[in-house]
Design a protein around this motif. Structure first.
Motif, PDB file in Angstrom:
ATOM      1  N   HIS A 217       0.908  -1.605  -0.224  1.00 27.13           N
ATOM      2  CA  HIS A 217       0.101   0.001  -0.103  1.00 27.13           C
ATOM      3  C   HIS A 217       0.856   1.082  -0.225  1.00 27.13           C
ATOM      4  N   ILE A 218       1.084   1.534  -1.136  1.00 27.03           N
ATOM      5  CA  ILE A 218       2.088   3.085  -1.730  1.00 27.03           C
ATOM      6  C   ILE A 218       1.020   4.111  -1.773  1.00 27.03           C
ATOM      7  N   ALA A 219       1.134   5.470  -0.707  1.00 25.83           N
ATOM      8  CA  ALA A 219       0.496   6.951  -1.476  1.00 25.83           C
ATOM      9  C   ALA A 219       1.777   7.518  -2.684  1.00 25.83           C
ATOM     10  N   PHE A 220       1.050   8.168  -2.952  1.00 22.11           N
ATOM     11  CA  PHE A 220       1.956   9.297  -3.783  1.00 22.11           C
ATOM     12  C   PHE A 220       1.507  10.897  -3.075  1.00 22.11           C
ATOM     13  N   VAL A 221       1.861  11.966  -3.482  1.00 20.97           N
ATOM     14  CA  VAL A 221       1.950  12.851  -2.453  1.00 20.97           C
ATOM     15  C   VAL A 221       2.502  14.785  -3.411  1.00 20.97           C
ATOM     16  N   SER A 222       1.494  14.801  -4.006  1.00 17.23           N
ATOM     17  CA  SER A 222       2.464  16.421  -4.904  1.00 17.23           C
ATOM     18  C   SER A 222       1.760  17.428  -5.004  1.00 17.23           C
ATOM     19  N   PRO A 223       1.638  18.360  -5.712  1.00 12.98           N
ATOM     20  CA  PRO A 223       1.445  19.215  -5.508  1.00 12.98           C
ATOM     21  C   PRO A 223       0.088  19.294  -6.566  1.00 12.98           C
ATOM     22  N   PRO A 224      -0.819  19.713  -6.957  1.00 11.78           N
ATOM     23  CA  PRO A 224      -2.087  19.881  -8.082  1.00 11.78           C
ATOM     24  C   PRO A 224      -1.068  19.208  -9.758  1.00 11.78           C
ATOM     25  N   GLU A 225      -1.981  18.598 -10.336  1.00 10.64           N
ATOM     26  CA  GLU A 225      -1.411  17.918 -11.396  1.00 10.64           C
ATOM     27  C   GLU A 225      -2.085  18.489 -12.289  1.00 10.64           C
ATOM     28  N   GLU A 226      -2.164  19.282 -12.340  1.00 13.49           N
ATOM     29  CA  GLU A 226      -3.297  20.010 -13.533  1.00 13.49           C
ATOM     30  C   GLU A 226      -2.781  21.043 -14.863  1.00 13.49           C
ATOM     31  N   ASP A 227      -2.574  20.495 -15.993  1.00  8.56           N
ATOM     32  CA  ASP A 227      -1.798  21.250 -16.577  1.00  8.56           C
ATOM     33  C   ASP A 227      -0.330  21.065 -16.315  1.00  8.56           C
ATOM     34  N   THR A 228       0.421  20.084 -15.308  1.00 10.08           N
ATOM     35  CA  THR A 228       1.450  20.206 -15.066  1.00 10.08           C
ATOM     36  C   THR A 228       1.957  19.272 -16.085  1.00 10.08           C
ATOM     37  N   LEU A 255      -2.585  12.047  -3.154  1.00  9.54           N
ATOM     38  CA  LEU A 255      -2.650  13.496  -2.183  1.00  9.54           C
ATOM     39  C   LEU A 255      -1.692  14.216  -2.801  1.00  9.54           C
ATOM     40  N   THR A 256      -2.451  15.084  -3.472  1.00 11.78           N
ATOM     41  CA  THR A 256      -2.048  16.007  -4.639  1.00 11.78           C
ATOM     42  C   THR A 256      -2.953  17.443  -4.289  1.00 11.78           C
ATOM     43  N   GLU A 257      -2.519  17.884  -3.216  1.00 11.80           N
ATOM     44  CA  GLU A 257      -2.723  19.349  -2.616  1.00 11.80           C
ATOM     45  C   GLU A 257      -1.405  19.757  -1.860  1.00 11.80           C
ATOM     46  N   MET A 258      -0.633  19.786  -2.333  1.00 17.95           N
ATOM     47  CA  MET A 258       0.206  20.319  -1.548  1.00 17.95           C
ATOM     48  C   MET A 258       1.008  21.959  -2.246  1.00 17.95           C
ATOM     49  N   PHE A 259       1.478  22.838  -1.566  1.00 19.62           N
ATOM     50  CA  PHE A 259       1.051  23.817  -2.103  1.00 19.62           C
ATOM     51  C   PHE A 259       2.122  25.099  -1.654  1.00 19.62           C
ATOM     52  N   SER A 260       3.322  24.850  -0.390  1.00 17.72           N
ATOM     53  CA  SER A 260       3.882  25.189   0.217  1.00 17.72           C
ATOM     54  C   SER A 260       5.185  24.772  -0.303  1.00 17.72           C
ATOM     55  N   THR A 261       5.449  24.504  -1.574  1.00 15.50           N
ATOM     56  CA  THR A 261       6.488  23.882  -2.112  1.00 15.50           C
ATOM     57  C   THR A 261       6.953  25.192  -3.720  1.00 15.50           C
ATOM     58  N   LEU A 262       5.361  25.559  -4.076  1.00 18.41           N
ATOM     59  CA  LEU A 262       4.817  26.359  -5.067  1.00 18.41           C
ATOM     60  C   LEU A 262       5.474  27.674  -4.590  1.00 18.41           C
ATOM     61  N   PRO A 263       5.769  28.600  -5.677  1.00 14.88           N
ATOM     62  CA  PRO A 263       7.075  29.551  -5.822  1.00 14.88           C
ATOM     63  C   PRO A 263       5.637  30.551  -5.500  1.00 14.88           C
ATOM     64  N   THR A 264       4.285  30.227  -5.572  1.00 14.19           N
ATOM     65  CA  THR A 264       3.059  31.440  -5.418  1.00 14.19           C
ATOM     66  C   THR A 264       2.671  31.696  -4.350  1.00 14.19           C
ATOM     67  N   PHE A 265       2.851  30.664  -3.006  1.00 21.28           N
ATOM     68  CA  PHE A 265       2.566  30.999  -2.288  1.00 21.28           C
ATOM     69  C   PHE A 265       3.212  31.451  -1.236  1.00 21.28           C
ATOM     70  N   GLU A 266       2.527  31.677  -0.008  1.00 18.76           N
ATOM     71  CA  GLU A 266       3.247  32.190   1.415  1.00 18.76           C
ATOM     72  C   GLU A 266       3.664  30.865   2.465  1.00 18.76           C
ATOM     73  N   LYS A 267       5.097  30.616   1.905  1.00 22.09           N
ATOM     74  CA  LYS A 267       5.757  29.171   2.595  1.00 22.09           C
ATOM     75  C   LYS A 267       5.028  29.099   4.157  1.00 22.09           C
ATOM     76  N   SER A 268       4.692  30.132   5.120  1.00 21.04           N
ATOM     77  CA  SER A 268       4.672  29.451   6.056  1.00 21.04           C
ATOM     78  C   SER A 268       3.826  29.585   6.570  1.00 21.04           C
ATOM     79  N   ASP A 269       2.128  30.211   6.032  1.00 24.77           N
ATOM     80  CA  ASP A 269       0.675  29.847   5.833  1.00 24.77           C
ATOM     81  C   ASP A 269       0.260  28.598   5.219  1.00 24.77           C
ATOM     82  N   GLU A 270       1.178  28.065   4.073  1.00 22.25           N
ATOM     83  CA  GLU A 270       1.185  27.220   3.360  1.00 22.25           C
ATOM     84  C   GLU A 270       1.752  25.919   4.003  1.00 22.25           C
TER      85      GLU A 270
END
Length: 377
Positions: A217-228, A255-270
């Protein structure tokens, strides 16, 4: 050294004028017609025509086209100069500018070596590199492209922002035949030269490796995948590994809802939001024993959450990811996919220079990778 294609077209047209195949007052074919005739891009035929204008062999009349000048310059002298230039011509034009447009400063885990090798390759070919950040914004990307074109760059390397299909500026460059290479991903439906890792194969290999280690049982974790495309293909590879075992992947394992590594977001909040999401995911999926993180930074956040829950890596959970900055960052060396950043950089620059010379290049160019075993599986 071989002449660039635009120079060959220029010399051929010059010869036609000298031998009066094209007489004073004759109209030249359009840049589009020349491009079709010589099987080159429009920007190549345009450069040839512009050079003829510069020496006075032809003149442009707004709204009507280009015509052979009624007063022809001394073509014998020009021809001698052209032959001399051909003997002394370097492999690439000196002192040209190439643009590199990226979302953010490259990370140690992935990208910094790409930038270093791009600059090195440009220098080897006598080109100067100018860099512009877009901070993950499509609007900034559009503006950066327009700025670089106005600056007179010979070609553009773009690391596109996440989650875009294409910007108007990229589409315009493609339609105009402007030398352009996309790095790390491609854009669906747009025939633009792209250089990237075989992400689907890499993710499949990484997932199969975890299966072999006994994780069912392996899970995959990433930012949103749409159009990337890079994220989409990694998810496809993850799913393919499951299908090879005759198992359909449950949506609960993604789980494709990670945002903290994207440059468009405030790091601390995300970052705080990502911690909450991961903790909840782990608690609700107790059957999962291994994770594949789409990138190193997400793997690091995941390891932090697992340790905060009192879990051991790799005894309780295994973590694998894409890319890694090296052992000097942490004693935890994730099992990871190592992308060949040097090959990505050199291939990208070389394909761009081929376009600058007017040559055709493949649209999709995949670079190989290596699976590196660490101490997290």
């Amino acid at each position: 050294m071989e002449l660039p294609l635009y120079e060959k077209i220029y010399l051929d047209l010059l010869n036609q004028i000298e031998t009066e195949q094209l007489k004073p007052g004759d109209q030249l074919p359009t840049e589009k017609e020349l491009a079709n005739q010589y099987q080159v891009s429009r920007i190549t035929s345009k450069k040839a025509v512009e050079k003829l204008v510069q020496i006075g062999a032809i003149e442009r009349i707004r709204g009507r086209g280009s015509y052979v000048s009624k007063t022809i310059p001394d073509l014998g002298t020009l021809d001698a100069k052209s032959k001399s230039a051909q003997r002394d011509l370097p492999e690439e034009e000196p002192n040209g500018l190439i643009a590199l447009i990226i979302p953010d400063f490259f990370k140690d885990s992935f990208g910094r070596s790409i930038m270093k090798n791009i600059e090195k390759r440009c220098a080897e070919k006598s080109y100067n590199l100018v860099v512009k950040l877009t901070y993950g914004s499509q609007e900034e990307e559009d503006e950066a492209i327009n700025t670089m074109v106005q600056l007179g760059v010979k070609g553009i390397l773009i690391y596109p922002v996440n989650g875009q299909h294409y910007t108007n500026s990229i589409l315009r460059l493609v339609l105009e035949g402007f030398p352009l290479v996309l790095i790390d991903r491609y854009l669906k439906g747009i025939p633009v030269c792209s250089v990237y890792t075989d992400n689907k194969k890499a993710a499949q290999n990484l997932t199969e490796f975890l299966f072999i280690q006994g994780h069912d049982h392996i899970a995959f974790v990433s930012p949103p995948e749409e159009d990337t495309s890079s994220i989409e293909e990694r998810i496809q590879g993850f799913q393919s590994a499951y299908l090879q075992k005759g198992i359909a992947v449950s949506p609960d394992l993604l789980l494709t809802e990670m945002f903290s590594t994207l440059p468009t977001f405030e790091k601390s909040d995300e970052f705080h939001e990502d911690l909450i999401k991961l903790r909840k995911f782990i608690e609700e999926n107790s059957h999962v024993t291994a994770f594949i993180a789409c990138e190193y930074e997400i793997a690091s956040v995941l390891a932090h959450v697992l340790k905060s829950l009192g879990k051991s890596i790799p005894n309780d959970y295994a973590i694998a990811c894409f890319d890694h900055p090296g052992w000097f960052y942490n004693d935890m060396i994730f099992t990871h996919i190592k992308q060949d950043e040097a090959a990505i950089a050199v291939t990208s620059v070389d394909l761009l220079l081929q376009q600058i010379k007017g040559e055709s290049v493949p649209v999709k160019n995949m670079v190989e990778f290596t699976l590196v075993e660490g101490n997290t599986v």
